[in-house]
Scaffold this active site. Structure first.
Site, PDB file in Angstrom:
ATOM      1  N   GLU A  68      10.414   4.593 -10.824  1.00 12.07           N
ATOM      2  CA  GLU A  68       9.084   4.075 -11.152  1.00 12.07           C
ATOM      3  C   GLU A  68       8.651   4.409 -12.578  1.00 12.07           C
ATOM      4  OE1 GLU A  68       9.673   4.087  -6.873  1.00 12.07           O
ATOM      5  OE2 GLU A  68       9.836   5.699  -8.374  1.00 12.07           O
ATOM      6  N   PHE A  91       5.169   0.789  -2.802  1.00  9.70           N
ATOM      7  CA  PHE A  91       4.216   1.504  -1.955  1.00  9.70           C
ATOM      8  C   PHE A  91       3.363   2.406  -2.840  1.00  9.70           C
ATOM      9  CE2 PHE A  91       7.383   0.509   1.289  1.00  9.70           C
ATOM     10  CZ  PHE A  91       6.585   0.115   2.355  1.00  9.70           C
ATOM     11  N   TYR A  96       3.662   7.527  -7.931  1.00 12.51           N
ATOM     12  CA  TYR A  96       3.354   8.817  -8.555  1.00 12.51           C
ATOM     13  C   TYR A  96       4.327   9.221  -9.664  1.00 12.51           C
ATOM     14  CZ  TYR A  96       0.099   9.272  -4.622  1.00 12.51           C
ATOM     15  OH  TYR A  96      -0.904   9.071  -3.705  1.00 12.51           O
ATOM     16  N   PRO A  97       5.637   8.952  -9.555  1.00 20.05           N
ATOM     17  CA  PRO A  97       6.517   9.296 -10.678  1.00 20.05           C
ATOM     18  C   PRO A  97       6.192   8.548 -11.973  1.00 20.05           C
ATOM     19  CG  PRO A  97       7.814   9.013  -8.679  1.00 20.05           C
ATOM     20  CD  PRO A  97       6.424   8.531  -8.377  1.00 20.05           C
ATOM     21  N   HIS A 137       3.615   6.050   2.362  1.00 23.54           N
ATOM     22  CA  HIS A 137       3.566   4.607   2.539  1.00 23.54           C
ATOM     23  C   HIS A 137       2.156   4.084   2.799  1.00 23.54           C
ATOM     24  CE1 HIS A 137       7.793   5.529   3.191  1.00 23.54           C
ATOM     25  NE2 HIS A 137       8.070   4.252   2.992  1.00 23.54           N
TER      26      HIS A 137
END
Length: 345
Positions: A68, A91, A96-97, A137
């Protein structure tokens, strides 16, 4: 044409509206590209990008590695060089990354360069519960992005807004985080995509996100305002219908855009009814619901007949699927909260 055929021709799913919005944007502007994990050949895990690779080719809609941060970083480079990337994070919690790229570069580039470098990037994030998903998710992470100056944050609750707001997000010169309620993907409404397309492309739509057209009243009422956005709007409407049986007239405000925020619409509905309940799936602490509540108290204090109350997810990591129905705001929790309001003037 039979009545059955006519009905089918004007019934559109939330997913189809999103897909058509991207397709129309790609057709109109060759600089629009779509990429992310599994969005190409597969058409996305929710099939939202289905058919885009076949129609526009692998250079316009393509798959990426499971990285990501790399997806977001690639979008930065492409946007700097004249492209309009639409990226999917698959999702909510998978995004977050990528937060370092989003917070440090995507959100700040225009300010850093005094407006000389704009990043017209759309970050599509399926979010929220109601689909029986597990941890990572079903998060509702909108507060992170709303707290970050430089980002717009949109979240549609209707089929029409799914189309119109995604088209607007893609056309925006500023980065937009576009939150898509997963539980609405398979919902259908009596909307005609050709009419929505004509409305948007005419440039005269009254539903454009702007200083005077962010939030919309989706149910008129006189006794209490229920303020919500995204996946919770449908729940708020059901609660309003239920409380009407007890003689309470609830007005429902769909915020549509979290950033920019429509203070005027919020103030108008609360001053009209004198009571407010804020409904959102995300945890209540330090949330968008907290901000809405604070804005009501600051702007409408002398119009309030009762303290502002909230119905939110609990302050816990997202629970296992069997516990999801207890975690998410539902009609009963909203009705219980309405009972807590002060009804004596």
């Amino acid at each position: 044409m039979s009545a059955t055929t006519a009905t089918k021709s004007t019934t559109t799913s939330f997913a189809s509206a999103l897909n058509t919005a991207m397709s129309d944007a790609m057709e109109n502007d060759p600089s629009v590209v779509v990429f992310g994990e599994d969005v190409g050949t597969l058409g996305g895990v929710f099939r939202i990008t289905d058919g885009l690779t076949k129609r526009f080719g692998e250079n316009r809609c393509f798959d990426t590695p499971l990285a990501e941060s790399g997806i977001a970083g690639t979008a930065v480079g492409m946007a700097i060089n004249g492209m309009r990337p639409v990226i999917e994070m698959q999702f909510d919690a998978f995004a977050y990354p990528s937060l370092e790229q989003i917070f440090s570069h995507i959100a700040k580039m225009a300010n850093r360069t005094r407006g000389n470098v704009r990043l017209p990037i759309v970050i599509r994030i399926p979010y929220g519960g109601g689909v029986g998903g597990v941890e990572h998710h079903c998060d509702s992470s909108e507060a992170y992005y709303a707290h970050t100056p430089g980002l717009k944050v949109f979240t549609p609750a209707t089929v029409a807004d799914a189309y119109l707001m995604l088209r607007e997000a893609i056309d925006s010169e500023d980065p937009v985080v576009f939150f898509e309620p997963k539980k609405l993907y398979w919902s259908k409404e009596a909307e005609d995509l050709s009419e929505l397309r004509a409305e948007y492309e005419s440039g005269t739509s009254s539903r454009r996100i702007g200083a005077e057209a962010n939030a919309q009243i989706v149910r008129e009422g006189t006794d209490v305002s229920i303020i919500s956005y995204g996946p919770s709007v449908s729940t708020a409407l059901k609660a309003a219908e239920a409380t009407a049986e007890d003689g309470i007239s609830a007005e429902v405000l769909d915020l549509r855009s979290i950033v920019p925020f429509d203070d005027a619409a919020l103030q108008a509905t609360v001053e009209k009814t004198g009571r407010a309940v804020v409904v959102a799936e995300a945890q209540g602490f330090a949330s968008v619901a907290s901000e809405i509540t604070a804005r009501i108290q600051e702007r409408c204090f002398h119009s309030l007949s009762s303290p502002v109350l909230r119905v939110t997810g609990f302050d816990i990591p997202y629970p296992a699927p069997k516990l999801e129905e207890h975690h998410l705001p539902d009609v009963d929790r909203i009705l219980d909260t309405l009972d807590e309001l002060q009804w004596e003037d």
